[in-house]
Design a protein around this motif. Sequence first.
Motif: not given
Length: 133
Positions: A72-75
């Motif tokens: 999850d690139r947002s995390k």
Amino acid sequence: MGLQVVNDRWYLYLGPFWDSGVTVLDVTDPTSPELVRWVQAPENTWHFQVQVADGKMITGLERIEHEVWGLDRSKPSEEGIYVWDVSDATDPKQLAHWRSGSPGGTHRNYYDGGKSAWVYRKRLTSAGNTVTW
């Protein structure tokens, strides 16, 4: 993966590829392995580089590399290694976290006992590091 014998019981520590964490199995009877513990890895982080010796476990912290594997690139993710006390084979206790300084984490680590481990930092340098605690 790592293997150790404690009180005449054989314990296997596995860092599965598709799940972020470490599986601890009692494999004393190899025809009937028993799950004794799941140790969750940090979010977005693989734990599949596992070494066990001298009652210690070293788990590499490596960023999951692609969404197909759960990234999850947002995390954020963790990097470096965790050092664990596994003298109680069924209840690992985290002793330390060494940070490698590499956003990709570590891979191809080696530990065979004592107070040092060979740790390879991903994408920061081509050289490994000896970590002493």
